[in-house]
Design a protein around this motif. Structure first.
Motif, mmCIF file in Angstrom:
data_model
loop_
_atom_site.group_PDB
_atom_site.id
_atom_site.type_symbol
_atom_site.label_atom_id
_atom_site.label_comp_id
_atom_site.label_asym_id
_atom_site.label_seq_id
_atom_site.Cartn_x
_atom_site.Cartn_y
_atom_site.Cartn_z
ATOM 1 N N MET A 105 -20.048 28.313 15.102
ATOM 2 C CA MET A 105 -20.690 29.595 15.389
ATOM 3 C C MET A 105 -19.983 30.774 14.694
ATOM 4 O O MET A 105 -20.641 31.631 14.128
ATOM 5 C CB MET A 105 -20.700 29.853 16.911
ATOM 6 C CG MET A 105 -21.430 28.778 17.706
ATOM 7 S SD MET A 105 -23.162 28.652 17.295
ATOM 8 C CE MET A 105 -23.782 30.072 18.136
ATOM 9 N N PHE A 106 -18.672 30.796 14.752
ATOM 10 C CA PHE A 106 -17.925 31.957 14.281
ATOM 11 C C PHE A 106 -17.559 31.874 12.788
ATOM 12 O O PHE A 106 -17.775 32.824 12.038
ATOM 13 C CB PHE A 106 -16.660 32.118 15.127
ATOM 14 C CG PHE A 106 -15.773 33.233 14.692
ATOM 15 C CD1 PHE A 106 -16.139 34.555 14.879
ATOM 16 C CD2 PHE A 106 -14.560 32.964 14.069
ATOM 17 C CE1 PHE A 106 -15.317 35.586 14.467
ATOM 18 C CE2 PHE A 106 -13.737 33.986 13.655
ATOM 19 C CZ PHE A 106 -14.113 35.298 13.857
ATOM 20 N N PHE A 107 -16.995 30.757 12.367
ATOM 21 C CA PHE A 107 -16.489 30.628 10.998
ATOM 22 C C PHE A 107 -17.541 30.819 9.901
ATOM 23 O O PHE A 107 -17.244 31.457 8.894
ATOM 24 C CB PHE A 107 -15.756 29.294 10.808
ATOM 25 C CG PHE A 107 -14.364 29.311 11.346
ATOM 26 C CD1 PHE A 107 -13.381 30.119 10.783
ATOM 27 C CD2 PHE A 107 -14.011 28.512 12.412
ATOM 28 C CE1 PHE A 107 -12.094 30.138 11.266
ATOM 29 C CE2 PHE A 107 -12.718 28.518 12.914
ATOM 30 C CZ PHE A 107 -11.749 29.337 12.347
ATOM 31 N N PRO A 108 -18.749 30.305 10.024
ATOM 32 C CA PRO A 108 -19.722 30.497 8.939
ATOM 33 C C PRO A 108 -20.001 31.968 8.613
ATOM 34 O O PRO A 108 -20.246 32.304 7.456
ATOM 35 C CB PRO A 108 -20.984 29.802 9.454
ATOM 36 C CG PRO A 108 -20.469 28.749 10.381
ATOM 37 C CD PRO A 108 -19.269 29.376 11.042
ATOM 38 N N GLN A 109 -19.938 32.844 9.598
ATOM 39 C CA GLN A 109 -20.172 34.261 9.332
ATOM 40 C C GLN A 109 -18.877 34.976 8.953
ATOM 41 O O GLN A 109 -18.885 35.924 8.173
ATOM 42 C CB GLN A 109 -20.788 34.931 10.565
ATOM 43 C CG GLN A 109 -22.200 34.466 10.804
ATOM 44 C CD GLN A 109 -22.479 34.238 12.279
ATOM 45 O OE1 GLN A 109 -21.677 34.564 13.134
ATOM 46 N NE2 GLN A 109 -23.633 33.664 12.550
ATOM 47 N N TRP A 110 -17.764 34.517 9.490
ATOM 48 C CA TRP A 110 -16.488 35.195 9.281
ATOM 49 C C TRP A 110 -15.867 34.878 7.912
ATOM 50 O O TRP A 110 -15.277 35.754 7.285
ATOM 51 C CB TRP A 110 -15.529 34.797 10.406
ATOM 52 C CG TRP A 110 -14.198 35.474 10.360
ATOM 53 C CD1 TRP A 110 -13.954 36.812 10.428
ATOM 54 C CD2 TRP A 110 -12.926 34.844 10.243
ATOM 55 N NE1 TRP A 110 -12.617 37.064 10.369
ATOM 56 C CE2 TRP A 110 -11.950 35.854 10.259
ATOM 57 C CE3 TRP A 110 -12.511 33.533 10.142
ATOM 58 C CZ2 TRP A 110 -10.596 35.600 10.163
ATOM 59 C CZ3 TRP A 110 -11.155 33.265 10.050
ATOM 60 C CH2 TRP A 110 -10.213 34.296 10.060
ATOM 61 N N MET A 111 -16.002 33.651 7.429
ATOM 62 C CA MET A 111 -15.346 33.225 6.190
ATOM 63 C C MET A 111 -15.771 34.060 4.975
ATOM 64 O O MET A 111 -14.921 34.465 4.188
ATOM 65 C CB MET A 111 -15.577 31.731 5.933
ATOM 66 C CG MET A 111 -14.802 30.822 6.883
ATOM 67 S SD MET A 111 -13.023 31.116 6.897
ATOM 68 C CE MET A 111 -12.587 30.559 5.281
ATOM 69 N N PRO A 112 -17.056 34.338 4.762
ATOM 70 C CA PRO A 112 -17.412 35.175 3.599
ATOM 71 C C PRO A 112 -16.767 36.561 3.659
ATOM 72 O O PRO A 112 -16.332 37.092 2.617
ATOM 73 C CB PRO A 112 -18.934 35.282 3.672
ATOM 74 C CG PRO A 112 -19.351 34.062 4.433
ATOM 75 C CD PRO A 112 -18.259 33.821 5.420
ATOM 76 N N CYS A 113 -16.660 37.143 4.835
ATOM 77 C CA CYS A 113 -15.999 38.443 4.976
ATOM 78 C C CYS A 113 -14.515 38.329 4.647
ATOM 79 O O CYS A 113 -13.955 39.188 3.949
ATOM 80 C CB CYS A 113 -16.167 38.975 6.402
ATOM 81 S SG CYS A 113 -17.864 39.323 6.855
ATOM 82 N N GLN A 115 -13.061 36.031 2.736
ATOM 83 C CA GLN A 115 -12.902 35.778 1.304
ATOM 84 C C GLN A 115 -13.089 37.045 0.490
ATOM 85 O O GLN A 115 -12.392 37.277 -0.488
ATOM 86 C CB GLN A 115 -13.893 34.719 0.844
ATOM 87 C CG GLN A 115 -13.522 33.309 1.280
ATOM 88 C CD GLN A 115 -14.566 32.280 0.897
ATOM 89 O OE1 GLN A 115 -15.738 32.600 0.729
ATOM 90 N NE2 GLN A 115 -14.119 31.042 0.769
ATOM 91 N N ALA A 116 -14.014 37.872 0.882
ATOM 92 C CA ALA A 116 -14.258 39.132 0.153
ATOM 93 C C ALA A 116 -13.051 40.046 0.217
ATOM 94 O O ALA A 116 -12.741 40.764 -0.735
ATOM 95 C CB ALA A 116 -15.487 39.831 0.738
ATOM 96 N N GLN A 117 -12.321 40.017 1.324
ATOM 97 C CA GLN A 117 -11.150 40.864 1.464
ATOM 98 C C GLN A 117 -9.980 40.385 0.597
ATOM 99 O O GLN A 117 -9.155 41.190 0.168
ATOM 100 C CB GLN A 117 -10.696 40.913 2.926
ATOM 101 C CG GLN A 117 -11.617 41.680 3.816
ATOM 102 C CD GLN A 117 -11.170 41.669 5.269
ATOM 103 O OE1 GLN A 117 -10.207 40.999 5.634
ATOM 104 N NE2 GLN A 117 -11.872 42.404 6.105
ATOM 105 N N PHE A 118 -9.874 39.090 0.350
ATOM 106 C CA PHE A 118 -8.714 38.543 -0.369
ATOM 107 C C PHE A 118 -8.989 38.248 -1.839
ATOM 108 O O PHE A 118 -8.097 37.840 -2.550
ATOM 109 C CB PHE A 118 -8.213 37.287 0.319
ATOM 110 C CG PHE A 118 -7.496 37.576 1.613
ATOM 111 C CD1 PHE A 118 -6.199 38.072 1.608
ATOM 112 C CD2 PHE A 118 -8.131 37.392 2.828
ATOM 113 C CE1 PHE A 118 -5.545 38.366 2.778
ATOM 114 C CE2 PHE A 118 -7.479 37.673 4.013
ATOM 115 C CZ PHE A 118 -6.187 38.165 3.993
ATOM 116 N N THR A 119 -10.201 38.446 -2.325
ATOM 117 C CA THR A 119 -10.464 38.185 -3.742
ATOM 118 C C THR A 119 -10.691 39.455 -4.514
ATOM 119 O O THR A 119 -10.660 40.518 -4.075
ATOM 120 C CB THR A 119 -11.683 37.279 -3.936
ATOM 121 O OG1 THR A 119 -12.797 37.846 -3.275
ATOM 122 C CG2 THR A 119 -11.399 35.889 -3.455
#
Length: 119
Positions: A105-113, A115-119
């Motif tokens: 529930m949480f990780f699929p929405q949280w991971m793209p955010c 990744q965007a912060q660290f790339t």
């Protein structure tokens, strides 16, 4: 046993065909380089260079060793770089342990955010 440094010196020697230029590039004395090449010839059991009128010419054995040394050192360099890349990759990796509900529930929405912060 043969030293990788000696093989590198040998390849530079093949390229420059000059004791003084090779010694300068390899940061050794001319006499030290000469001893290394003589040791390599002793190890190989044959002469690797013919001295002709102040010029060095690779013998057939020298050409064979040049090919093998280039391949071997290339393989060792690729190995060393792949290990360094693996270590760097592991240092950038983040691992999470979570219950199944959070991971679906949480990780699929949280991971793209994230990744965007660290790339």
């Amino acid at each position: 046993m043969i030293d990788l440094i000696i093989l590198r010196d040998f390849l530079v020697f093949c390229e420059t065909k000059s004791c003084s230029r090779t010694a300068e590039r390899c940061h050794v004395s001319v006499s030290g380089l000469s001893r290394r090449i003589q040791g390599l010839e002793t190890w190989a059991g044959t002469v690797l260079f013919e001295r002709r009128k102040g010029e060095l010419v690779l013998t057939e054995a020298g050409h064979s060793l040049q090919t093998i040394a280039s391949q071997a050192l290339g393989s060792f360099d690729r190995f060393r770089h792949s290990i360094a890349d693996d270590i760097n990759d592991q240092q950038r990796r983040i691992r999470f342990c979570s219950p199944h509900v959070i991971s679906t529930m949480f990780f699929p929405q949280w991971m793209p955010c994230l990744q965007a912060q660290f790339t």
